[in-house]
Design an enzyme around this catalytic site. Structure first.
Site, PDB file in Angstrom:
ATOM      1  N   CYS A 184       0.333   3.162   3.593  1.00  0.00           N
ATOM      2  CA  CYS A 184       0.780   2.695   4.917  1.00  0.00           C
ATOM      3  C   CYS A 184       1.800   1.557   4.855  1.00  0.00           C
ATOM      4  O   CYS A 184       2.177   1.022   5.891  1.00  0.00           O
ATOM      5  CB  CYS A 184      -0.424   2.276   5.755  1.00  0.00           C
ATOM      6  N   CYS A 227      -7.282  -0.875   1.287  1.00  0.00           N
ATOM      7  CA  CYS A 227      -6.271  -1.403   2.193  1.00  0.00           C
ATOM      8  C   CYS A 227      -6.946  -1.713   3.518  1.00  0.00           C
ATOM      9  O   CYS A 227      -7.681  -0.886   4.053  1.00  0.00           O
ATOM     10  CB  CYS A 227      -5.155  -0.380   2.388  1.00  0.00           C
ATOM     11  N   CYS A 236      -8.144  -5.307 -10.044  1.00  0.00           N
ATOM     12  CA  CYS A 236      -7.682  -4.279 -10.969  1.00  0.00           C
ATOM     13  C   CYS A 236      -7.301  -3.062 -10.134  1.00  0.00           C
ATOM     14  O   CYS A 236      -8.174  -2.349  -9.634  1.00  0.00           O
ATOM     15  CB  CYS A 236      -8.812  -3.973 -11.950  1.00  0.00           C
ATOM     16  N   CYS A 283       0.854  -1.174   0.000  1.00  0.00           N
ATOM     17  CA  CYS A 283       0.000   0.000   0.000  1.00  0.00           C
ATOM     18  C   CYS A 283       0.899   1.236   0.000  1.00  0.00           C
ATOM     19  O   CYS A 283       1.798   1.352   0.836  1.00  0.00           O
ATOM     20  CB  CYS A 283      -0.900  -0.011   1.231  1.00  0.00           C
ATOM     21  N   CYS A 291      -5.200   0.992   6.387  1.00  0.00           N
ATOM     22  CA  CYS A 291      -5.423   2.444   6.345  1.00  0.00           C
ATOM     23  C   CYS A 291      -6.712   2.847   5.632  1.00  0.00           C
ATOM     24  O   CYS A 291      -7.108   4.002   5.689  1.00  0.00           O
ATOM     25  CB  CYS A 291      -4.230   3.161   5.726  1.00  0.00           C
TER      26      CYS A 291
END
Length: 108
Positions: free
Chosen positions: A24, A69, A92, A21, A72
């Site tokens: 984070c 995510c 995607c 991510c 976060c």
């Protein structure tokens, strides 16, 4: 403003590693599950365990599965049911929401 398809260099990344991510640094996808979907977006058939959360997205007068995510809550992209085996899913992802962390080489 959201990037356009084919705008992320991560769509063409073929190295071994992990996609984290960008917000984070939580590991989200292994390069082993990445595939060329032909959509212009980095695509994967399976996330890492306990990496993502999903919700329904009703934008554009259709229902899609939005991917976030888990840690976060950052928007990552969408999941579709037209991916390859073994899952049949296509995650995607928006390339700006990811960071590629190359696998360290073994030995010297």
């Amino acid at each position: 403003m959201a990037p356009n398809p084919n705008s992320s260099p991560l769509d063409h990344e073929v190295g071994l590693g992990v996609y984290d991510c960008a917000g984070c640094n939580l590991p989200l996808f292994s390069s082993k599950t990445k595939f060329d979907s032909g959509t212009g977006w980095p695509s994967f058939y399976e996330p890492l365990p306990n990496a993502i959360a999903t919700s329904e997205d009703h934008a554009f007068f259709i229902v899609r599965t939005e991917v976030h995510c888990r840690r976060c809550g950052g928007h990552l992209g969408h999941r579709f049911n037209d991916g390859p085996k073994p899952t049949g899913l296509r995650y995607c992802m928006n390339g700006v929401a990811l960071k590629f962390i190359p696998q360290k080489q073994q030995g010297g």
